[in-house]
Design a protein around this motif. Structure first.
Motif, short mmCIF file in Angstrom:
data_model
loop_
_atom_site.label_atom_id
_atom_site.label_comp_id
_atom_site.label_asym_id
_atom_site.label_seq_id
_atom_site.Cartn_x
_atom_site.Cartn_y
_atom_site.Cartn_z
N ALA A 79 36.34 -77.06 132.97
CA ALA A 79 35.87 -76.27 133.85
C ALA A 79 35.19 -74.75 132.37
N LEU A 80 36.00 -74.87 131.68
CA LEU A 80 36.18 -74.06 130.51
C LEU A 80 35.30 -73.97 129.94
N ILE A 81 35.02 -75.26 129.13
CA ILE A 81 33.74 -75.35 128.46
C ILE A 81 32.24 -75.34 128.92
N MET A 82 32.38 -75.96 130.49
CA MET A 82 30.92 -75.35 131.64
C MET A 82 30.92 -74.29 131.17
N ILE A 83 31.58 -73.21 132.01
CA ILE A 83 32.07 -71.55 132.11
C ILE A 83 31.36 -71.16 130.72
N GLU A 84 31.44 -71.49 129.56
CA GLU A 84 31.46 -70.87 128.24
C GLU A 84 29.57 -71.57 127.73
N VAL A 85 30.02 -72.88 128.33
CA VAL A 85 28.53 -73.53 128.48
C VAL A 85 26.81 -72.67 129.09
N PHE A 86 27.17 -72.22 130.76
CA PHE A 86 26.53 -71.60 130.65
C PHE A 86 26.60 -70.30 131.23
N GLY A 87 27.90 -69.48 130.58
CA GLY A 87 27.94 -68.10 130.15
C GLY A 87 27.11 -67.49 129.19
N GLY A 88 26.50 -69.18 128.79
CA GLY A 88 25.44 -67.84 127.50
C GLY A 88 26.54 -67.66 126.10
N THR A 89 27.89 -67.92 125.70
CA THR A 89 28.81 -67.25 124.91
C THR A 89 27.76 -68.34 123.49
N ASP A 90 27.69 -67.85 122.28
CA ASP A 90 27.08 -67.83 121.37
C ASP A 90 28.16 -69.09 121.10
N LEU A 91 27.56 -70.42 121.13
CA LEU A 91 27.96 -71.74 120.36
C LEU A 91 27.75 -72.17 118.65
N LYS A 92 27.14 -71.07 117.66
CA LYS A 92 26.92 -71.56 116.88
C LYS A 92 27.59 -70.80 115.87
N GLY A 93 28.61 -70.66 115.53
CA GLY A 93 29.28 -70.24 115.01
C GLY A 93 30.40 -69.11 114.69
N GLY A 94 29.06 -68.30 116.10
CA GLY A 94 29.83 -66.82 116.43
C GLY A 94 30.94 -67.24 117.48
N SER A 95 31.91 -65.91 116.90
CA SER A 95 32.89 -65.80 117.80
C SER A 95 33.02 -64.58 118.94
N SER A 96 33.30 -65.12 119.64
CA SER A 96 33.22 -64.40 121.40
C SER A 96 34.73 -63.25 121.09
N GLU A 97 35.06 -62.60 120.23
CA GLU A 97 36.28 -62.24 120.07
C GLU A 97 36.49 -61.01 119.22
#
Length: 97
Positions: A79-97
Protein backbone atom coordinates in the motif's frame (compact mmCIF):
# COMPACT_ATOMS: atom_id res chain seq x y z
CA UNK A 1 -12.73 -1.67 -6.54
CA UNK A 2 -16.05 -1.69 -4.72
CA UNK A 3 -16.51 -5.41 -5.29
CA UNK A 4 -13.28 -6.27 -3.42
CA UNK A 5 -14.28 -4.09 -0.47
CA UNK A 6 -17.72 -5.72 -0.34
CA UNK A 7 -16.21 -9.22 -0.42
CA UNK A 8 -13.83 -8.21 2.36
CA UNK A 9 -16.70 -6.75 4.43
CA UNK A 10 -18.89 -9.84 4.07
CA UNK A 11 -16.02 -12.22 4.77
CA UNK A 12 -16.04 -13.68 1.27
CA UNK A 13 -12.41 -12.76 0.63
CA UNK A 14 -10.12 -15.36 2.21
CA UNK A 15 -6.74 -15.36 0.46
CA UNK A 16 -5.29 -17.82 2.97
CA UNK A 17 -7.62 -20.51 1.61
CA UNK A 18 -6.31 -20.08 -1.93
CA UNK A 19 -2.63 -20.57 -1.20
CA UNK A 20 -1.05 -23.70 -2.59
CA UNK A 21 2.67 -23.23 -3.15
CA UNK A 22 3.72 -24.40 -6.61
CA UNK A 23 7.22 -25.05 -5.28
CA UNK A 24 8.02 -28.74 -5.77
CA UNK A 25 10.04 -28.68 -2.55
CA UNK A 26 6.86 -27.81 -0.61
CA UNK A 27 5.01 -30.81 -1.99
CA UNK A 28 7.98 -33.06 -1.22
CA UNK A 29 8.18 -31.76 2.36
CA UNK A 30 4.45 -32.28 2.80
CA UNK A 31 4.78 -35.91 1.70
CA UNK A 32 7.74 -36.47 4.04
CA UNK A 33 5.78 -35.03 6.96
CA UNK A 34 2.85 -37.35 6.22
CA UNK A 35 5.15 -40.37 6.02
CA UNK A 36 6.87 -39.48 9.29
CA UNK A 37 3.55 -38.93 11.05
CA UNK A 38 2.39 -42.37 9.89
CA UNK A 39 5.62 -43.91 11.18
CA UNK A 40 5.28 -42.15 14.55
CA UNK A 41 1.66 -43.24 14.80
CA UNK A 42 2.78 -46.87 14.51
CA UNK A 43 5.84 -46.45 16.74
CA UNK A 44 4.53 -44.40 19.67
CA UNK A 45 1.98 -45.25 22.32
CA UNK A 46 -1.38 -43.50 21.92
CA UNK A 47 -0.49 -41.08 24.73
CA UNK A 48 2.89 -40.25 23.21
CA UNK A 49 1.35 -39.76 19.79
CA UNK A 50 -1.25 -37.40 21.29
CA UNK A 51 1.57 -35.37 22.84
CA UNK A 52 3.30 -35.20 19.46
CA UNK A 53 0.07 -34.06 17.80
CA UNK A 54 -0.36 -31.38 20.46
CA UNK A 55 3.17 -30.12 19.83
CA UNK A 56 2.54 -30.00 16.08
CA UNK A 57 -0.74 -28.14 16.68
CA UNK A 58 1.09 -25.52 18.77
CA UNK A 59 3.74 -25.13 16.06
CA UNK A 60 0.97 -24.71 13.50
CA UNK A 61 -0.70 -22.00 15.58
CA UNK A 62 2.62 -20.19 16.02
CA UNK A 63 3.33 -20.39 12.29
CA UNK A 64 -0.15 -19.12 11.51
CA UNK A 65 0.28 -16.08 13.76
CA UNK A 66 3.67 -15.33 12.19
CA UNK A 67 2.26 -15.75 8.67
CA UNK A 68 -0.62 -13.39 9.41
CA UNK A 69 1.83 -10.77 10.69
CA UNK A 70 4.03 -11.22 7.60
CA UNK A 71 0.97 -10.92 5.33
CA UNK A 72 -0.13 -7.74 7.09
CA UNK A 73 3.33 -6.20 6.87
CA UNK A 74 3.59 -7.11 3.18
CA UNK A 75 0.19 -5.60 2.50
CA UNK A 76 1.17 -2.39 4.30
CA UNK A 77 4.38 -2.17 2.30
CA UNK A 78 2.47 -2.73 -0.93
CA UNK A 79 0.00 0.00 0.00
CA UNK A 80 2.84 2.40 0.80
CA UNK A 81 4.42 1.64 -2.57
CA UNK A 82 1.11 2.35 -4.32
CA UNK A 83 0.73 5.63 -2.43
CA UNK A 84 4.24 6.62 -3.44
CA UNK A 85 3.72 5.61 -7.07
CA UNK A 86 0.35 7.30 -7.48
CA UNK A 87 1.34 10.25 -5.29
CA UNK A 88 3.81 11.36 -7.93
CA UNK A 89 6.87 11.15 -5.66
CA UNK A 90 10.11 11.35 -7.63
CA UNK A 91 11.27 7.72 -7.79
CA UNK A 92 14.30 8.39 -10.00
CA UNK A 93 16.72 8.88 -7.15
CA UNK A 94 15.32 11.96 -5.49
CA UNK A 95 14.69 11.77 -1.79
CA UNK A 96 11.35 12.92 -0.43
CA UNK A 97 12.88 13.74 2.98
Amino acid sequence: MGIVLEKLFYGDLRPNECILPANSEYLSLDQKISSLMDAYHKKLSPEEYDELENLIELLGQSTSIYSAAAYTEGFRLGALIMIEVFGGTDLKGGSSE
